[in-house]
Scaffold this motif. Structure first.
Motif, short mmCIF file in Angstrom:
data_model
loop_
_atom_site.label_atom_id
_atom_site.label_comp_id
_atom_site.label_asym_id
_atom_site.label_seq_id
_atom_site.Cartn_x
_atom_site.Cartn_y
_atom_site.Cartn_z
N ALA A 274 0.95 -1.20 -0.01
CA ALA A 274 -0.15 0.02 -0.11
C ALA A 274 1.00 1.23 0.16
O ALA A 274 0.46 2.16 -0.68
CB ALA A 274 -0.85 -0.08 1.29
N ALA B 100 2.46 1.57 -3.53
CA ALA B 100 1.41 2.03 -4.34
C ALA B 100 1.16 3.56 -4.18
O ALA B 100 0.82 4.17 -5.13
CB ALA B 100 0.21 1.23 -4.11
N SER C 147 -7.43 0.31 -11.57
CA SER C 147 -6.50 -0.28 -10.45
C SER C 147 -6.65 0.80 -9.23
O SER C 147 -6.50 0.56 -8.18
CB SER C 147 -5.16 -0.08 -11.04
OG SER C 147 -5.16 -0.96 -12.14
N TYR D 106 -7.61 -0.14 -5.38
CA TYR D 106 -6.69 0.35 -4.59
C TYR D 106 -7.60 1.39 -3.19
O TYR D 106 -7.28 0.92 -2.02
CB TYR D 106 -5.88 1.28 -4.98
CG TYR D 106 -4.68 1.97 -4.08
CD1 TYR D 106 -3.87 0.96 -3.28
CD2 TYR D 106 -4.71 3.30 -3.70
CE1 TYR D 106 -2.93 1.79 -2.55
CE2 TYR D 106 -4.23 3.67 -2.79
CZ TYR D 106 -3.03 3.00 -2.20
OH TYR D 106 -2.21 3.53 -1.39
#
Length: 269
Positions: free
Chosen positions: A22, A25, A239, A243
């Motif tokens: 996370a 990202a 995406s 997320y």
């Protein structure tokens, strides 16, 4: 004496890996102009998603508790009404319920309201209600409320029935009324059983709130659909949508798990 390996607390490696991914990202999104733009657009729907989930879940919990109490009451008619509601509503998919409430239930409600208030409208005290006056946002909230109230009522019913009957009999012997027994004896004990599945339903509602996008409600999913349709950046957009939902659902799951542990420790003390 050494503690057996099987009794040692298990380190949450899955959480460490998920947190690392996370963070990676998040850094990647911040460093990329494209992904940052997609995130900024999609994130505008977070407020609507949270609002829909919180309001619908609060209403569904209140209705679900009422249905559960009807089912556990001594009245045969109330019990049958509660079972009818639960079995019928649970048999309808949430998406179908959304469409029905939005395009069939809302017009029917408006027609019934106008028929009941016709004398007041003729007297100029009320104006005629139009279907467009019932916002799609509230139609979506009502649909989620009705759909989840049936599942939540079963959670409450199981939790209440799990309380030992001996304690209820003792409360009766002390002269407590039915309401006092529920408020002081039954519910405080039942909540420990109710909380885990209730938390699961809450997380599930966060995910199912994405279905309101079919009505054009500007939640996370809808904002993603709009951006992807205009830019054709489907991979990047969805995406980011995935997320954001993962951050919300995993975060809520961890918070609920911490609350469960706290309540368990308080009970053991």
């Amino acid at each position: 004496m050494a503690t057996p390996a099987s009794s040692k607390p298990d380190f949450p490696w899955w959480l460490a890996v998920a947190a690392a991914l996370a963070v990676a990202a998040a850094i990647f999104i911040a460093a990329s102009d494209l992904y940052a733009q997609v995130f900024a657009t999609v994130a505008k729907g977070i407020g609507i998603t949270v609002f829909v989930t919180m309001v619908a879940f609060a209403l569904a919990s209140a209705i679900g508790l009422g249905i559960a109490l009807m089912g556990l009451s001594g009245s045969r008619w109330l019990h049958q009404i509660a079972r009818f509601y639960v079995e019928i509503i649970r048999g309808v998919p949430i998406l179908v319920l959304l469409f029905w409430i939005a395009f069939a239930g809302a017009p029917a409600f408006v027609a019934a309201w106008n028929a009941l208030t016709a004398p007041l409208q003729n007297a100029g005290l009320l104006s005629e209600l139009m279907v467009r006056d019932v916002s799609l946002l509230w139609r979506a909230i009502i649909a989620l409320t009705i759909g989840y109230s049936a599942f939540i009522s079963e959670v409450f019913r199981a939790g209440i029935q799990a309380v030992e009957k001996g304690q209820i009999e003792a409360a009766k012997a002390l002269g407590l009324t039915r309401t006092q027994r529920f408020r002081l004896i039954v519910f405080p004990q039942a909540i420990r059983t109710i909380l885990p599945p209730l938390g699961n339903d809450f997380v599930a509602m966060v995910k199912d709130s994405s279905l309101v996008s079919v009505l054009g409600v500007a939640d996370i999913t809808q904002m993603g659909k709009i951006y992807a349709a205009g830019s054709f950046r489907f991979f990047e957009t969805y995406s980011i949508v995935a997320y954001i939902y993962l951050i919300l659902t995993v975060g809520l799951s961890l918070a609920l798990r911490a609350l469960e542990k706290r309540l368990r420790r308080q009970h053991e003390e």
